[in-house]
Design an enzyme around this catalytic site. Sequence first.
Site, PDB file in Angstrom:
ATOM      1  N   THR A 104       0.867  -1.177   0.000  1.00  0.00           N
ATOM      2  CA  THR A 104       0.000   0.000   0.000  1.00  0.00           C
ATOM      3  C   THR A 104       0.901   1.224   0.000  1.00  0.00           C
ATOM      4  OG1 THR A 104      -1.726  -1.148   1.217  1.00  0.00           O
ATOM      5  CG2 THR A 104      -1.792   1.258   1.222  1.00  0.00           C
ATOM      6  N   LEU A 105       0.767   2.034  -1.029  1.00  0.00           N
ATOM      7  CA  LEU A 105       1.571   3.252  -1.162  1.00  0.00           C
ATOM      8  C   LEU A 105       0.772   4.440  -0.646  1.00  0.00           C
ATOM      9  CD1 LEU A 105       2.775   2.619  -4.808  1.00  0.00           C
ATOM     10  CD2 LEU A 105       4.098   2.268  -2.715  1.00  0.00           C
ATOM     11  N   GLU A 106       1.401   5.262   0.156  1.00  0.00           N
ATOM     12  CA  GLU A 106       0.772   6.479   0.654  1.00  0.00           C
ATOM     13  C   GLU A 106       1.460   7.669  -0.004  1.00  0.00           C
ATOM     14  OE1 GLU A 106       0.974   9.183   4.603  1.00  0.00           O
ATOM     15  OE2 GLU A 106       0.626   7.051   4.939  1.00  0.00           O
TER      16      GLU A 106
END
Length: 126
Positions: A104-106
């Site tokens: 999961t990229l923020e």
Amino acid sequence: MAIKIVSYRHVGYGYDIRCSREFKIFTNINSTIVDPRRFDAGPSSIFVGDVCIIPPQLVALARTVEYFRIPRTCSRFVSENRRMRACGIIVTTPLEPEWEGFVTLEFSNTTPLPAEKIYANGGWRR
């Protein structure tokens, strides 16, 4: 004019990854207080597309296209590239030993301006 793709390949020190076409953009239209013990993703919207523009001072999430299996003997760190950093976009994600899955990229837009475009499935393009 051809679009030059400069992502999702091995580089000298790691691997450039791609993000998927689905983005979750967090908004704060009601000045919601975020409580990590009772997290509510209510003030957010889902955007599906090839290009996502992150509003000023907001955060968007996306998952990687690539699936990862981190060996027991090492850890990894996901970080933004220089071009993203210059635009005020910050991405940091640690990957622990033996972790497995899609990352999961923020994407945090730290500027008072809409962020430069985040491209799905192809990283940054010129």
